[in-house]
Scaffold this motif. Structure first.
Motif, PDB file in Angstrom:
ATOM      1  N   LEU A  59      65.926 -50.751  74.184  1.00 26.90           N
ATOM      2  CA  LEU A  59      65.558 -50.086  75.430  1.00 26.90           C
ATOM      3  C   LEU A  59      64.969 -48.733  75.076  1.00 26.90           C
ATOM      4  O   LEU A  59      65.622 -47.894  74.467  1.00 26.90           O
ATOM      5  CB  LEU A  59      66.792 -49.915  76.326  1.00 26.90           C
ATOM      6  CG  LEU A  59      66.583 -49.161  77.646  1.00 26.90           C
ATOM      7  CD1 LEU A  59      65.507 -49.832  78.477  1.00 26.90           C
ATOM      8  CD2 LEU A  59      67.886 -49.108  78.421  1.00 26.90           C
ATOM      9  N   ASN A  60      63.705 -48.509  75.457  1.00 30.76           N
ATOM     10  CA  ASN A  60      62.984 -47.348  74.946  1.00 30.76           C
ATOM     11  C   ASN A  60      62.142 -46.721  76.050  1.00 30.76           C
ATOM     12  O   ASN A  60      61.141 -47.290  76.468  1.00 30.76           O
ATOM     13  CB  ASN A  60      62.100 -47.787  73.773  1.00 30.76           C
ATOM     14  CG  ASN A  60      61.401 -46.622  73.107  1.00 30.76           C
ATOM     15  OD1 ASN A  60      61.794 -45.474  73.276  1.00 30.76           O
ATOM     16  ND2 ASN A  60      60.365 -46.923  72.357  1.00 30.76           N
ATOM     17  N   ILE A  61      62.556 -45.549  76.535  1.00 34.64           N
ATOM     18  CA  ILE A  61      61.812 -44.803  77.538  1.00 34.64           C
ATOM     19  C   ILE A  61      60.982 -43.739  76.840  1.00 34.64           C
ATOM     20  O   ILE A  61      61.508 -42.930  76.079  1.00 34.64           O
ATOM     21  CB  ILE A  61      62.761 -44.143  78.560  1.00 34.64           C
ATOM     22  CG1 ILE A  61      63.648 -45.198  79.235  1.00 34.64           C
ATOM     23  CG2 ILE A  61      61.959 -43.383  79.611  1.00 34.64           C
ATOM     24  CD1 ILE A  61      62.894 -46.253  80.006  1.00 34.64           C
ATOM     25  N   ILE A 106      57.432 -44.180  80.787  1.00 36.03           N
ATOM     26  CA  ILE A 106      57.170 -45.607  80.664  1.00 36.03           C
ATOM     27  C   ILE A 106      58.295 -46.268  79.893  1.00 36.03           C
ATOM     28  O   ILE A 106      58.894 -45.659  79.001  1.00 36.03           O
ATOM     29  CB  ILE A 106      55.811 -45.863  79.951  1.00 36.03           C
ATOM     30  CG1 ILE A 106      55.422 -47.341  80.013  1.00 36.03           C
ATOM     31  CG2 ILE A 106      55.849 -45.375  78.514  1.00 36.03           C
ATOM     32  CD1 ILE A 106      53.998 -47.613  79.514  1.00 36.03           C
ATOM     33  N   SER A 107      58.594 -47.493  80.264  1.00 34.90           N
ATOM     34  CA  SER A 107      59.478 -48.327  79.463  1.00 34.90           C
ATOM     35  C   SER A 107      58.606 -49.038  78.439  1.00 34.90           C
ATOM     36  O   SER A 107      57.695 -49.772  78.801  1.00 34.90           O
ATOM     37  CB  SER A 107      60.216 -49.343  80.335  1.00 34.90           C
ATOM     38  OG  SER A 107      61.052 -50.163  79.562  1.00 34.90           O
ATOM     39  N   ASP A 108      58.847 -48.758  77.180  1.00 37.78           N
ATOM     40  CA  ASP A 108      58.001 -49.272  76.106  1.00 37.78           C
ATOM     41  C   ASP A 108      57.783 -50.773  76.242  1.00 37.78           C
ATOM     42  O   ASP A 108      58.719 -51.532  76.518  1.00 37.78           O
ATOM     43  CB  ASP A 108      58.656 -48.952  74.761  1.00 37.78           C
ATOM     44  CG  ASP A 108      57.795 -49.364  73.587  1.00 37.78           C
ATOM     45  OD1 ASP A 108      56.563 -49.399  73.733  1.00 37.78           O
ATOM     46  OD2 ASP A 108      58.369 -49.661  72.529  1.00 37.78           O
ATOM     47  N   GLU A 109      56.531 -51.178  76.050  1.00 34.48           N
ATOM     48  CA  GLU A 109      56.187 -52.596  76.221  1.00 34.48           C
ATOM     49  C   GLU A 109      56.939 -53.496  75.269  1.00 34.48           C
ATOM     50  O   GLU A 109      57.114 -54.682  75.530  1.00 34.48           O
ATOM     51  CB  GLU A 109      54.675 -52.764  76.060  1.00 34.48           C
ATOM     52  CG  GLU A 109      53.881 -52.101  77.175  1.00 34.48           C
ATOM     53  CD  GLU A 109      52.397 -52.395  77.106  1.00 34.48           C
ATOM     54  OE1 GLU A 109      52.011 -53.213  76.252  1.00 34.48           O
ATOM     55  OE2 GLU A 109      51.636 -51.829  77.908  1.00 34.48           O
ATOM     56  N   GLY A 110      57.413 -52.961  74.160  1.00 33.35           N
ATOM     57  CA  GLY A 110      58.186 -53.768  73.231  1.00 33.35           C
ATOM     58  C   GLY A 110      59.673 -53.701  73.481  1.00 33.35           C
ATOM     59  O   GLY A 110      60.461 -54.240  72.712  1.00 33.35           O
ATOM     60  N   LEU A 117      64.163 -54.476  79.877  1.00 31.94           N
ATOM     61  CA  LEU A 117      64.326 -53.988  81.241  1.00 31.94           C
ATOM     62  C   LEU A 117      65.389 -52.896  81.278  1.00 31.94           C
ATOM     63  O   LEU A 117      66.392 -52.956  80.575  1.00 31.94           O
ATOM     64  CB  LEU A 117      64.706 -55.154  82.149  1.00 31.94           C
ATOM     65  CG  LEU A 117      64.981 -54.869  83.625  1.00 31.94           C
ATOM     66  CD1 LEU A 117      64.502 -56.046  84.460  1.00 31.94           C
ATOM     67  CD2 LEU A 117      66.484 -54.663  83.853  1.00 31.94           C
ATOM     68  N   GLY A 118      65.172 -51.864  82.114  1.00 28.98           N
ATOM     69  CA  GLY A 118      66.143 -50.787  82.194  1.00 28.98           C
ATOM     70  C   GLY A 118      66.334 -50.270  83.610  1.00 28.98           C
ATOM     71  O   GLY A 118      65.421 -50.320  84.441  1.00 28.98           O
ATOM     72  N   ILE A 173      67.479 -38.034  82.001  1.00 29.36           N
ATOM     73  CA  ILE A 173      67.199 -39.386  82.474  1.00 29.36           C
ATOM     74  C   ILE A 173      68.000 -40.343  81.604  1.00 29.36           C
ATOM     75  O   ILE A 173      67.857 -40.355  80.385  1.00 29.36           O
ATOM     76  CB  ILE A 173      65.699 -39.733  82.365  1.00 29.36           C
ATOM     77  CG1 ILE A 173      64.862 -38.778  83.212  1.00 29.36           C
ATOM     78  CG2 ILE A 173      65.467 -41.178  82.805  1.00 29.36           C
ATOM     79  CD1 ILE A 173      63.369 -38.994  83.020  1.00 29.36           C
ATOM     80  N   HIS A 174      68.825 -41.136  82.240  1.00 32.10           N
ATOM     81  CA  HIS A 174      69.653 -42.104  81.526  1.00 32.10           C
ATOM     82  C   HIS A 174      69.197 -43.507  81.919  1.00 32.10           C
ATOM     83  O   HIS A 174      68.917 -43.777  83.086  1.00 32.10           O
ATOM     84  CB  HIS A 174      71.120 -41.910  81.887  1.00 32.10           C
ATOM     85  CG  HIS A 174      72.031 -42.927  81.275  1.00 32.10           C
ATOM     86  ND1 HIS A 174      72.382 -42.895  79.951  1.00 32.10           N
ATOM     87  CD2 HIS A 174      72.638 -44.019  81.809  1.00 32.10           C
ATOM     88  CE1 HIS A 174      73.186 -43.914  79.697  1.00 32.10           C
ATOM     89  NE2 HIS A 174      73.353 -44.606  80.789  1.00 32.10           N
ATOM     90  N   ALA A 175      69.104 -44.377  80.946  1.00 33.65           N
ATOM     91  CA  ALA A 175      68.695 -45.761  81.228  1.00 33.65           C
ATOM     92  C   ALA A 175      69.669 -46.720  80.567  1.00 33.65           C
ATOM     93  O   ALA A 175      70.140 -46.489  79.461  1.00 33.65           O
ATOM     94  CB  ALA A 175      67.291 -46.007  80.701  1.00 33.65           C
ATOM     95  N   GLU A 176      69.963 -47.797  81.276  1.00 32.60           N
ATOM     96  CA  GLU A 176      70.788 -48.867  80.741  1.00 32.60           C
ATOM     97  C   GLU A 176      70.133 -50.199  81.033  1.00 32.60           C
ATOM     98  O   GLU A 176      69.359 -50.335  81.983  1.00 32.60           O
ATOM     99  CB  GLU A 176      72.192 -48.827  81.353  1.00 32.60           C
ATOM    100  CG  GLU A 176      73.028 -47.634  80.919  1.00 32.60           C
ATOM    101  CD  GLU A 176      74.493 -47.771  81.313  1.00 32.60           C
ATOM    102  OE1 GLU A 176      74.823 -48.796  81.933  1.00 32.60           O
ATOM    103  OE2 GLU A 176      75.260 -46.869  80.992  1.00 32.60           O
ATOM    104  N   SER A 177      70.492 -51.185  80.245  1.00 26.90           N
ATOM    105  CA  SER A 177      69.909 -52.516  80.437  1.00 26.90           C
ATOM    106  C   SER A 177      70.604 -53.303  81.532  1.00 26.90           C
ATOM    107  O   SER A 177      70.187 -54.408  81.861  1.00 26.90           O
ATOM    108  CB  SER A 177      69.964 -53.306  79.115  1.00 26.90           C
ATOM    109  OG  SER A 177      71.291 -53.406  78.654  1.00 26.90           O
TER     110      SER A 177
END
Length: 218
Positions: A55-57, A116-120, A123-124, A211-215
């Motif tokens: 997961l890569n923002i 952006i959420s990296d194309e590689g 989902l986050g 900014i925090h992101a989780e799957s």
């Protein structure tokens, strides 16, 4: 409100830039990511960092003056000008005018940060928090913030204290290759008297947006 006779006496300053860092972490069940933004009028430059998780923002690159190279997601994606930072010290983003705030002038200063959420990646689900990183607590508590995504203020995050912005969802899931624009706006309202306004002169406060992101959703 009259301001002309108070010029030079009611200036308050936020020191530091908006520092944005992204870090991919892994728990037993989830992939996570974080972005750190220290908000202010100027800041030190920081190098680019890379993440090792799925997961890569990423965020838009900046100019030499720490302002974003692009202010829309579409422009940043078309140019492919993204960057990563996996240290909480992060990448500097300047909020123009935030180093010379005047109580009660009615001016909101803001910065637009495409992400952006990296194309590689994967989902986050994203949320945002504002956190105190030092400075004068009186100025910190006097500041008001509005936090928006793609031009719409997030629910309950209009003209609020920093402490109100705590793990607030930034909409639905972000698929790889998709993203948006985080906008953070700051204002210093009138404090009710010349004495209270002047008491803020020359003070500084550092506020970090995370900014925090989780799957998976919280």
């Amino acid at each position: 409100m009259q301001t002309s006779k108070h010029n030079g006496r009611r200036r308050a300053i936020i020191a530091g830039g908006a520092l944005l860092g992204v870090a991919a972490l892994t728990t037993a069940a989830l992939f996570t990511d974080n972005a750190y933004l220290n908000l202010g009028g100027s800041g030190d430059g920081n190098g680019e960092f890379s993440t090792g998780g799925r997961l890569n923002i990423q965020v838009v690159q900046t100019k030499a003056d720490f302002t974003p190279k692009h202010e829309t997601f579409e422009a940043a994606k078309a140019a492919g000008e993204w960057q990563e930072a996996n240290d909480p010290a992060g990448v500097s983003f300047a909020i123009v005018g935030a180093d010379a705030l005047i109580p009660g002038d009615g001016q909101w200063r803001s910065v637009n940060i495409p992400f952006i959420s990296d194309e590689g990646g994967s989902l986050g689900y994203l949320d945002v928090t504002l956190e105190d990183k030092g400075g004068d607590p009186v100025l910190r508590d006097a500041l008001r913030f509005t936090v928006s995504v793609d031009g719409a203020p997030l629910p309950g995050l209009t003209n609020v204290r920093y402490s109100t912005v705590l793990k607030k969802a930034m909409g639905g899931a972000i698929n790889p290759g998709n993203g948006g624009v985080l906008k953070v706006a700051v204002n210093l309202p009138d404090q009710g008297s010349d004495e209270a306004n002047n008491a803020l002169a020359g003070k500084s406060s550092k506020i970090q947006a995370i900014i925090h992101a989780e799957s998976e959703p919280r």
